[in-house]
Enzyme design. Structure first.
Site, PDB file in Angstrom:
ATOM      1  N   HIS A  47      63.292 118.146-104.565  1.00 30.98           N
ATOM      2  CA  HIS A  47      63.160 118.025-102.947  1.00 30.98           C
ATOM      3  C   HIS A  47      61.893 117.081-102.903  1.00 30.98           C
ATOM      4  O   HIS A  47      61.840 116.329-101.674  1.00 30.98           O
ATOM      5  CB  HIS A  47      63.046 119.551-102.508  1.00 30.98           C
ATOM      6  CG  HIS A  47      61.678 120.145-102.382  1.00 30.98           C
ATOM      7  ND1 HIS A  47      61.102 120.600-103.731  1.00 30.98           N
ATOM      8  CD2 HIS A  47      60.572 119.902-101.595  1.00 30.98           C
ATOM      9  CE1 HIS A  47      60.186 121.272-103.316  1.00 30.98           C
ATOM     10  NE2 HIS A  47      59.317 120.707-102.361  1.00 30.98           N
ATOM     11  N   HIS A  49      58.209 117.451-110.325  1.00 30.67           N
ATOM     12  CA  HIS A  49      57.692 116.784-108.990  1.00 30.67           C
ATOM     13  C   HIS A  49      56.567 115.613-109.408  1.00 30.67           C
ATOM     14  O   HIS A  49      56.359 114.601-108.783  1.00 30.67           O
ATOM     15  CB  HIS A  49      56.972 117.716-108.043  1.00 30.67           C
ATOM     16  CG  HIS A  49      57.855 118.853-107.726  1.00 30.67           C
ATOM     17  ND1 HIS A  49      59.173 118.667-107.550  1.00 30.67           N
ATOM     18  CD2 HIS A  49      57.663 120.219-107.273  1.00 30.67           C
ATOM     19  CE1 HIS A  49      59.933 119.869-107.043  1.00 30.67           C
ATOM     20  NE2 HIS A  49      58.838 120.899-106.987  1.00 30.67           N
ATOM     21  N   LYS A 108      60.799 113.898 -99.568  1.00 30.95           N
ATOM     22  CA  LYS A 108      59.709 113.523 -98.697  1.00 30.95           C
ATOM     23  C   LYS A 108      59.617 112.032 -98.320  1.00 30.95           C
ATOM     24  O   LYS A 108      59.620 111.504 -99.108  1.00 30.95           O
ATOM     25  CB  LYS A 108      58.443 114.192 -99.435  1.00 30.95           C
ATOM     26  CG  LYS A 108      58.578 115.823 -99.724  1.00 30.95           C
ATOM     27  CD  LYS A 108      57.073 116.111-100.574  1.00 30.95           C
ATOM     28  CE  LYS A 108      57.194 117.465-100.682  1.00 30.95           C
ATOM     29  NZ  LYS A 108      57.028 118.399 -99.698  1.00 30.95           N
TER      30      LYS A 108
HETATM   31  C1  BG6 Z   1      58.776 124.066-105.554  1.00 31.75           C
HETATM   32  C2  BG6 Z   1      58.006 125.064-106.303  1.00 31.75           C
HETATM   33  O1  BG6 Z   1      59.776 123.143-106.378  1.00 31.75           O
HETATM   34  O2  BG6 Z   1      57.807 123.165-104.961  1.00 31.75           O
HETATM   35  C3  BG6 Z   1      57.154 125.849-105.695  1.00 31.75           C
HETATM   36  O3  BG6 Z   1      59.057 125.966-107.130  1.00 31.75           O
HETATM   37  C4  BG6 Z   1      56.112 125.129-104.803  1.00 31.75           C
HETATM   38  O4  BG6 Z   1      56.292 126.691-106.524  1.00 31.75           O
HETATM   39  C5  BG6 Z   1      57.064 124.013-104.116  1.00 31.75           C
HETATM   40  O5  BG6 Z   1      55.553 125.923-103.959  1.00 31.75           O
HETATM   41  C6  BG6 Z   1      56.213 123.055-103.281  1.00 31.75           C
HETATM   42  O6  BG6 Z   1      57.146 122.211-102.539  1.00 31.75           O
HETATM   43  P1  BG6 Z   1      56.215 121.600-101.129  1.00 31.75           P
HETATM   44  O7  BG6 Z   1      57.216 120.797-100.755  1.00 31.75           O
HETATM   45  O8  BG6 Z   1      55.654 122.748-100.415  1.00 31.75           O
HETATM   46  O9  BG6 Z   1      54.958 120.979-101.716  1.00 31.75           O
END
Ligand code: BG6
Length: 475
Positions: free
Chosen positions: A186, A248, A190
């Site tokens: 995801h 990420h 962003k």
């Molecule tokens: C998720 C993780 O993929 O991303 C979580 O499993 C984490 O642990 C989250 O909190 C963070 O996403 P964002 O969009 O809030 O930075």
């Protein structure tokens, strides 16, 4: 604003009763409907094991949207009522062929005059990874032909290490071609992360600076104030290295350091990201890795006694390419700290005569706000004054004006756009460096150090800077 979709489609949401569906996918659908980005005709079917009626599922959908959006001034019951009309439910097992056959029959009835074989059909795997394989197989076994326009979305985690990810991809590729598979992280949905690429693609000045020979170091920080809360079941056996670093943060790093392809298609971007990801190296030395666990973690329901699962990591890695020779990359990520923020700091090299001066830096703040700064040093006479020049204004992306990540990515899938998705190769390469960190952790018996809830940076996290004058850069 993204363009709308005209052709009808089916979205089958496997795991429709789960948290990912409720917290991310239902809201994404509502946002798309509110901005009129969906076609007139579409069919959203929740598929899950629990027995429930369509009306019950619609109610669940409705409540989760009201909970998320009910208090917003822009909330529209009209949009929600019309969206609900498109929501259906089917109860079935994930590994029983007959259930998938029955599902097909019910889908045919649902779509009426349309031909199921030619309609765009998205299957979203909003389920635990343990059922990725059976769903893939049953879906494939019950489709009319491999040419059917069936697009599958799988969301991280993809396996638990390189061999398990490779096994999963082997199974998937026996049944689907890679262009039918959308591997979702995801962070790539962003707008701030996407703008790393657009910024680099459109600015050759910036790009000529983002070369190893110009750069002293790169730091990536992604810290959160929330803890693990009710995700212990998943997190305690995974830890933050796999949860945050593996996909990420390696993706952000790849986008910052990859060569910019001329063509703006998904395959070209994936190829360049792969070149970086597959060159990432961790040198197995104690001073290159620090792991921490926040104090109250061990008291959470479900955490194994004596759990050493890390909720914080800082690591020093490098890119094993001549062009990035000698450029250290420092990455830190953690839970239950004193703030939620994600940013990248690129520190530029200094000449010998600038030794005692501050470095020039490029800082990309990705969240909570999106800001780009160039920190340049400007000297007035004998005084050195540090001037911050914002090359680009902060980019406004309030919830009311920007689509959430899952909505952006769903729209991409509807458009058959692969730019913001991962390839099998990228994921396997990111697992290789992740696994090498794990291997070293075991071998060198790296301890997980306890840190105070709400601290700004666990003590010991700067062990990585032992041999340099650097420290963590705070925005
Ligand atoms: C998720 C993780 O993929 O991303 C979580 O499993 C984490 O642990 C989250 O909190 C963070 O996403 P964002 O969009 O809030 O930075």
């Amino acid at each position: 604003m993204s363009s709308s979709i005209k052709k009808p489609f089916i979205l089958t949401l496997f795991g429709a009763s789960g948290d990912l569906a409720k917290l991310k996918i239902f809201p994404a659908l509502y946002e798309l409907a509110q901005r009129k980005l969906l076609p007139e005709e579409y069919f959203i079917v929740g598929y899950a094991r629990s027995e429930k009626t369509r009306a019950e599922f619609q109610k669940e959908f409705l409540y989760s949207i009201i909970e998320a959006y009910g208090k917003r001034p822009s909330f529209s019951t009209k949009v929600l009522d019309s969206l609900i009309e498109h929501i259906h439910y089917f109860s079935g097992q994930y590994d029983v062929k007959e259930d998938f056959q029955k599902y097909r029959i019910s889908l045919k009835k649902l779509i009426g005059r349309h031909d199921i074989a030619s309609l765009c059909h998205i299957a979203y795997f909003s389920v635990p990874p343990s059922v990725f394989e059976p769903i893939t197989i049953k879906l494939a076994e019950t489709r009319t032909s491999p040419q059917e326009d069936l697009r599958i979305i799988l969301e991280k985690p993809f396996g638990n290490d390189e061999p398990s990810a490779a096994r999963l991809f082997n199974v998937i590729s026996r049944y689907f071609s890679e262009d039918q598979v959308y591997l979702l992280d995801h962070y790539l949905g962003k707008t701030s992360v996407q703008s790393i690429l657009s910024l680099r693609h459109s600015n050759s000045i910036l790009n000529s600076l983002l070369k190893g020979k110009e750069i002293a170091s790169i730091q990536i920080t992604a810290v959160e104030d929330i803890g693990i809360e009710n995700r212990v079941g998943y997190f305690d056996s995974v830890g933050i290295i796999k949860d945050m670093f593996q996909s990420h943060l390696t993706q952000i790093l790849a986008m910052m350091t990859m060569s910019i392809p001329i063509s703006e298609d998904g395959e070209s971007f994936q190829r360049e990201k792969y070149a970086i990801l597959s060159a990432l190296k961790f040198s197995p030395k104690k001073e290159n890795l620090f792991l921490g666990q926040y104090k109250s973690y061990k008291n959470l329901d479900g955490v194994k006694k004596g759990s050493t699962t890390e909720t914080y990591m800082s690591v020093k890695i490098k890119i094993d390419r001549e062009s990035w020779y000698g450029v250290p990359i420092f990455v830190r990520t953690g839970k239950k700290l004193d703030r939620k923020t994600t940013y990248v700091v690129v520190e530029f090299k200094k000449m010998q005569f600038q030794k005692n001066l501050e470095s020039n830096r490029l800082i990309l703040e990705l969240q909570p706000e999106e800001k780009i700064h160039f920190k340049l040093l400007n000297k007035h006479g004998h005084l050195s004054e540090y001037h911050e020049i914002d090359a680009i204004e902060s980019i406004e992306c309030a919830p009311e004006t920007c689509l959430p990540e899952h909505a952006v990515l769903l729209l991409d899938v509807l458009k058959k756009e692969k730019l913001h998705f991962l390839s099998f190769g990228e994921i396997l390469a990111a697992w290789r460096i992740t696994d090498s960190i794990f291997e070293f952790r075991e071998k060198a018996n790296i301890q997980t150090v306890e840190y105070e809830d709400g601290t700004s940076c666990p003590q010991g996290s700067d062990v990585l800077f032992q041999k340099t004058e650097e420290k963590w850069y705070e925005v």
